[in-house]
Design an enzyme around this catalytic site. Structure first.
Site, mmCIF file in Angstrom:
data_model
loop_
_atom_site.group_PDB
_atom_site.id
_atom_site.type_symbol
_atom_site.label_atom_id
_atom_site.label_comp_id
_atom_site.label_asym_id
_atom_site.label_seq_id
_atom_site.Cartn_x
_atom_site.Cartn_y
_atom_site.Cartn_z
ATOM 1 N N GLU A 1 0.795 -1.238 0.000
ATOM 2 C CA GLU A 1 0.000 0.000 0.000
ATOM 3 C C GLU A 1 0.825 1.285 0.000
ATOM 4 O OE1 GLU A 1 -2.827 -0.447 3.195
ATOM 5 O OE2 GLU A 1 -3.838 -2.101 2.196
ATOM 6 N N GLU B 1 -5.890 -10.544 -2.335
ATOM 7 C CA GLU B 1 -6.750 -10.417 -1.132
ATOM 8 C C GLU B 1 -8.225 -10.314 -1.514
ATOM 9 O OE1 GLU B 1 -5.368 -7.301 1.500
ATOM 10 O OE2 GLU B 1 -3.263 -7.782 1.135
ATOM 11 N N ASN C 1 2.267 -4.596 -3.381
ATOM 12 C CA ASN C 1 0.854 -4.981 -3.266
ATOM 13 C C ASN C 1 0.046 -3.734 -2.905
ATOM 14 O OD1 ASN C 1 -1.083 -7.242 -2.948
ATOM 15 N ND2 ASN C 1 -1.061 -6.778 -0.751
ATOM 16 N N ASP D 1 -11.995 -10.211 -1.909
ATOM 17 C CA ASP D 1 -13.314 -10.385 -1.295
ATOM 18 C C ASP D 1 -14.263 -9.382 -1.946
ATOM 19 O OD1 ASP D 1 -12.515 -8.056 0.143
ATOM 20 O OD2 ASP D 1 -12.172 -9.178 1.997
HETATM 21 C C1 XIL Z 1 -6.270 -7.088 7.733
HETATM 22 C C2 XIL Z 1 -6.509 -8.343 8.555
HETATM 23 O O1 XIL Z 1 -7.291 -9.243 7.817
HETATM 24 C C3 XIL Z 1 -7.208 -7.981 9.846
HETATM 25 O O2 XIL Z 1 -7.332 -9.115 10.687
HETATM 26 C C4 XIL Z 1 -6.422 -6.894 10.568
HETATM 27 O O3 XIL Z 1 -7.135 -6.478 11.723
HETATM 28 C C5 XIL Z 1 -6.188 -5.706 9.658
HETATM 29 O O4 XIL Z 1 -5.549 -6.132 8.484
HETATM 30 N N1 XIL Z 1 -4.981 -4.985 3.253
HETATM 31 C C6 XIL Z 1 -3.940 -5.788 3.655
HETATM 32 C C7 XIL Z 1 -4.138 -6.760 4.756
HETATM 33 O O5 XIL Z 1 -2.881 -5.767 3.025
HETATM 34 O O6 XIL Z 1 -2.975 -6.948 5.521
HETATM 35 C C8 XIL Z 1 -5.287 -6.365 5.660
HETATM 36 O O7 XIL Z 1 -5.510 -7.422 6.582
HETATM 37 C C9 XIL Z 1 -6.519 -6.055 4.847
HETATM 38 C C10 XIL Z 1 -6.267 -4.899 3.910
#
Ligand code: XIL
Length: 313
Positions: free
Chosen positions: A129, A234, A170, A236
């Site tokens: 990020e 990631e 990422n 969803d």
């Molecule tokens: C999230 C986790 O899933 C949670 O359990 C935690 O509280 C916060 O982070 N982008 C990312 C991940 O790169 O590391 C994040 O994961 C979600 C957003």
């Protein structure tokens, strides 16, 4: 067949999921997680992050991360390292440290090389990020102290610690074309022109039902043209609750669209969902009033989204 088997048959390297240590006590959950036909890859959702692995400067704790790494090994699953440098989930000594540029550079080098050196042979989200949504660099402690040089520092340190590691950047909201994706492309070109190792771009893909970018394939092709591979890291697809049959049907289409997009681009190597069940999704805790983002519901029953993934391959 399981989703990983379908992904392999479709020419991808894996279908995977994020997982987290506290979830592993749930045997209904682990029965699905440990099925290597379903998931051929896992990512630690939290236990390899900076706060979890270097709570005090120079004191590295890998116990929780090792649980995930060992699970992957036992199950014959690939492991994705997540992550070396990110603005969130930092230990307070990093954020409050007031380090000068030389000190912070050293701190990044030590962290990245120790972490990547501990988990050798993996694919890594080395930088997570780095951009704001408008495409400017995120003004975090790393950028504010070092400018964009922290990115090369992290990538170089990771690669030096393990030449077999594959090093990625990422981010989210870079899945479709636009200012943020353009900035990522500019960064890749700049890194490559400097000889900095950059081998892949992770598209986080935290989508909203009905809002998968229409430029997903074109955008992936543009990344691939720069000489990097792509992973959906990631995935969803969240909705405003309560879920309805119409929302679940659209969500099914959205999952299918994302899988089919990866399918359409040879350099897209695989897809990871950010956990597979609504029971353990991060969405409700982060986006008020939203949820139901995963392909399995909170009782571990497959949703239409599961069939969407199958249809996409
Ligand atoms: C999230 C986790 O899933 C949670 O359990 C935690 O509280 C916060 O982070 N982008 C990312 C991940 O790169 O590391 C994040 O994961 C979600 C957003």
């Amino acid at each position: 067949a399981g989703l990983h088997v379908l992904a392999k048959q479709a020419g991808k390297l894996y279908f995977g999921t994020a997982t987290d240590n506290p979830e592993l006590t749930n045997t209904s959950y682990t029965a699905i997680l440990n099925n290597s036909q379903m998931f051929g890859q896992i990512t630690a959702a939290n236990s390899m992050k900076w706060d979890a692995t270097e709570p005090q400067q120079g004191v590295f704790t890998f116990a929780a991360g090792d649980v995930i790494a060992n699970l992957a090994k036992q199950n014959g699953q690939l492991l994705r390292g997540h992550n070396c440098v990110w603005h969130n989930q930092l230990p307070s000594w990093v954020t409050a440290g007031n380090f000068n540029a030389a000190q912070l550079t050293q701190i990044i080098q030590t962290r990245c090389s120790t972490l990547v050196g501990h988990y050798k042979g993996q694919v890594w989200d080395v930088v997570n990020e780095p951009f704001n949504d408008d495409g400017t660099f995120r003004q975090d402690v790393f950028f504010n102290t070092l400018g964009q040089s922290y990115i090369a520092t992290a990538l170089n340190a990771a690669k030096a610690a393990d030449p077999d590691a594959k090093v990625y950047i990422n981010d989210f909201n870079i899945e479709g074309t636009g200012a943020k994706a353009t900035s990522m492309k500019t960064l890749i070109k700049s890194l490559k022109s400097q000889g900095v190792p950059i081998e892949g771009i992770g598209l986080q893909s935290h989508f909203i039902v009905g809002e998968v970018p229409t430029t997903l394939v074109q955008n992936m092709q543009e990344f691939a043209a720069l000489g990097v591979e792509i992973a959906i890291t990631e995935l969803d697809v969240r909705m405003t609750l309560p879920e309805t049959a119409a929302l679940l049907a659209q969500q099914k289409k959205d999952y299918e669209t994302v899988i089919a997009a990866c399918q359409a681009v040879p350099q897209c190597v695989g897809v990871t969902v950010w956990d597979f069940t609504d029971k353990f999704s991060w969405v409700p805790g982060t986006f008020a009033g939203q949820g139901a983002a995963c392909p399995w519901d909170e009782n571990f029953v497959r949703k239409p989204a599961f069939d969407g993934i199958v249809a996409g391959f």
